[in-house]
Scaffold this active site. Structure first.
Site, short mmCIF file in Angstrom:
data_model
loop_
_atom_site.label_atom_id
_atom_site.label_comp_id
_atom_site.label_asym_id
_atom_site.label_seq_id
_atom_site.Cartn_x
_atom_site.Cartn_y
_atom_site.Cartn_z
N PHE A 48 6.83 -7.93 -17.75
CA PHE A 48 7.00 -7.30 -17.64
C PHE A 48 6.12 -6.07 -18.39
O PHE A 48 6.00 -5.80 -19.60
CB PHE A 48 8.50 -7.33 -19.31
CG PHE A 48 8.93 -5.79 -19.19
CD1 PHE A 48 9.99 -5.90 -17.82
CD2 PHE A 48 9.15 -4.54 -20.32
CE1 PHE A 48 10.51 -4.31 -18.34
CE2 PHE A 48 9.53 -3.84 -20.21
CZ PHE A 48 10.72 -3.77 -19.58
N LYS A 75 -3.99 -11.43 0.28
CA LYS A 75 -2.88 -10.19 1.20
C LYS A 75 -2.75 -10.87 2.67
O LYS A 75 -2.12 -10.79 3.79
CB LYS A 75 -2.84 -8.86 1.01
CG LYS A 75 -2.39 -8.42 -0.73
CD LYS A 75 -3.53 -7.73 -1.06
CE LYS A 75 -2.51 -6.97 -2.18
NZ LYS A 75 -3.38 -6.07 -3.26
N ASP A 124 -7.83 -10.98 -4.20
CA ASP A 124 -6.94 -10.33 -3.67
C ASP A 124 -6.62 -9.93 -2.60
O ASP A 124 -5.15 -10.32 -1.85
CB ASP A 124 -7.05 -9.50 -4.87
CG ASP A 124 -5.57 -8.83 -4.87
OD1 ASP A 124 -4.40 -8.87 -5.51
OD2 ASP A 124 -4.82 -7.48 -4.09
N GLU A 137 7.36 -8.69 -0.14
CA GLU A 137 6.76 -7.69 0.44
C GLU A 137 5.90 -7.14 -0.61
O GLU A 137 4.24 -6.44 -0.02
CB GLU A 137 7.74 -6.65 0.53
CG GLU A 137 7.67 -5.39 1.73
CD GLU A 137 7.08 -5.65 2.58
OE1 GLU A 137 8.35 -5.59 3.42
OE2 GLU A 137 5.79 -5.68 3.14
N1 HSE Z 1 -4.77 -5.09 -7.61
C1 HSE Z 1 -3.39 -4.90 -6.73
C2 HSE Z 1 -4.59 -3.73 -6.03
C3 HSE Z 1 -2.65 -4.40 -7.24
O1 HSE Z 1 -5.41 -3.48 -6.69
O2 HSE Z 1 -4.66 -3.67 -4.76
C4 HSE Z 1 -1.17 -4.76 -5.77
O3 HSE Z 1 -1.13 -5.81 -5.35
#
Ligand code: HSE
Length: 419
Positions: free
Chosen positions: A12, A197, A193, A121
């Site tokens: 949360f 993706k 990150d 997604e």
């Molecule tokens: N920390 C990630 C970003 C959050 O800044 O893109 C969304 O995936």
């Protein structure tokens, strides 16, 4: 006909609270959060205590729940939750890019084994509906590349450092305060990150899921005023680009690197926490998606869309895996780069095999070169380079466009290309 859904929510935080908000404001979707599992017993939360449990099995073993929505930020715990949920016949929605990227092959098999879907997604490019587009819209088109800005935090930092000349540390703190950054922001600024993706999107675009460790990844941690000054002088912007490009001979180039971007480039106007994705396809040709890539409601909107898709029994079919031969990651790709280092650290040029040097510049203790190097050489050193005082960014190809007035020359080229 949409089925009503009962949801169990893990986590949360920024996105979990965003989902609670967007679900309350959404008409036409019959989905209800029955219970929320959190870890911290002491934390003050904005809704009544009766909504929460601290016991995962109260969600995972509850036969009343149709869907588990996993929005925690620890990849290992998230994977354990998702495995157990799928094994118990529950559909799952997750936003956890690290977990999905590290286990995608296994997660595809688990969905087949238990006959329940997993949708993610929100794990890729925030609010941009890119996974489902790759799955459904481009299901038969032969894609040649997928690239873009996939991390909102880095783009927010780079935009503000470029436009307002603010320092790195306060603008990162601001990105954290706005809920854009990961709990561990090194995942953002070191490019990890964006890499996770990219791994997921590469799987859906080309049918090959690269091992995260094999994807060359450098972030923006070392970007400094010198680099933004260079960008301004040349008419470029600096962005963190993730790219997977299909190469002849069933090969694939994949990397996450800072890049100097010309005004004519489609991602040039992607600023602040926005993301942008460019897809190149054989028949549709080049297409561009842009939207907010981080933040509570934009990310929650993608989770909401996955929940809605589940109410119509949607699942990913991973068509590209069946259609395409596996692609091998190519390390022998030559990159045109800008490398900035403290004067006196010239041995790094030899260590990285920088060749075809076009420009050498040195002033007040800071030097840079523009030259070429091999992707594989950089890959073998990318972990240690993150912690050294060097900044590397891709230079645009076709350097002849930048002679004279670079911005105007590139814009003229873009107009010529379109006409
Ligand atoms: N920390 C990630 C970003 C959050 O800044 O893109 C969304 O995936």
């Amino acid at each position: 006909m949409a089925q009503p859904l009962k949801l169990g929510l893990f986590g949360f935080g920024t996105v979990g609270q965003g989902l609670y908000g967007v679900l309350n404001e959404t008409r036409g979707l019959n989905a209800e959060i029955v219970r929320i599992c959190v870890k911290d017993r002491q934390k003050q939360r904005p809704i009544a205590r009766e909504h929460f449990t601290f016991e995962p099995s109260e969600l995972l073993e509850d036969p009343e729940l149709d869907v588990i929505v996993e929005l925690i930020d620890t990849a290992d715990e998230a994977f354990a939750i998702v495995q157990r949920a799928l094994a118990n016949g529950k559909a799952v929605v997750t936003a956890n890019k690290k977990m999905v990227a590290e286990h995608l092959g296994e997660l595809v098999e688990l969905q087949q084994q238990y006959g329940v879907p997993l949708l993610y997604e929100a794990a890729c490019a925030g609010s941009i509906p890119i996974v489902r587009n790759l799955e459904e819209y481009y299901d038969n088109d032969l894609l040649s590349s997928l690239s873009g800005v996939l991390n909102g935090t880095c783009n927010y930092i780079l935009t503000r450092m470029y436009e307002e000349s603010v320092d790195y540390a306060p603008v990162l703190a601001d990105a954290q305060a706005k809920g854009f950054a990961e709990s561990d922001p090194t995942l953002d600024v070191d490019g990890l990150d964006a890499k996770y993706k990219l791994v997921i999107l590469t799987g859906h675009a080309f049918g090959t899921i690269p091992a995260p460790a094999d994807v060359l990844t450098l972030g923006i941690r070392q970007a400094s005023a010198h680099d933004f000054q260079f960008a301004r002088e040349k008419g470029y912007k600096l962005q963190l680009e993730a790219l997977s490009r299909r190469l002849p001979g069933e090969r694939l180039a994949s990397y996450v690197l800072p890049r100097f971007v010309r005004p004519s480039d489609l991602i040039h106007n992607v600023s602040q926490e926005f993301n942008g994705v460019v897809v190149e396809a054989a028949f549709a040709e080049q297409q561009f998606f842009m939207g907010k890539g981080a933040g509570s409601y934009p990310t929650a909107s993608a989770v909401l869309s996955d929940i809605s898709a589940l109410s119509f029994s949607y699942k990913y079919s991973y068509k590209k895996r069946a259609q395409n031969a596996p692609l091998a990651l190519d390390r022998d790709v030559t990159l045109r780069v800008y490398l900035r280092y403290p004067t006196g650290h010239e041995p790094v040029l030899e260590q990285l095999g920088v060749h075809n040097i076009e420009v050498r510049h040195s002033a007040e203790g800071v030097s840079y070169v523009i030259g070429r190097l091999q992707l594989g050489t950089l890959l073998s050193r990318h972990e240690e380079l993150r912690h050294e005082p060097f900044f590397l960014a891709l230079m645009p190809e076709q350097p002849e466009l930048d002679q004279g007035e670079p911005a105007e020359a590139a814009a003229a080229e873009a107009v010529a290309a379109r006409s």
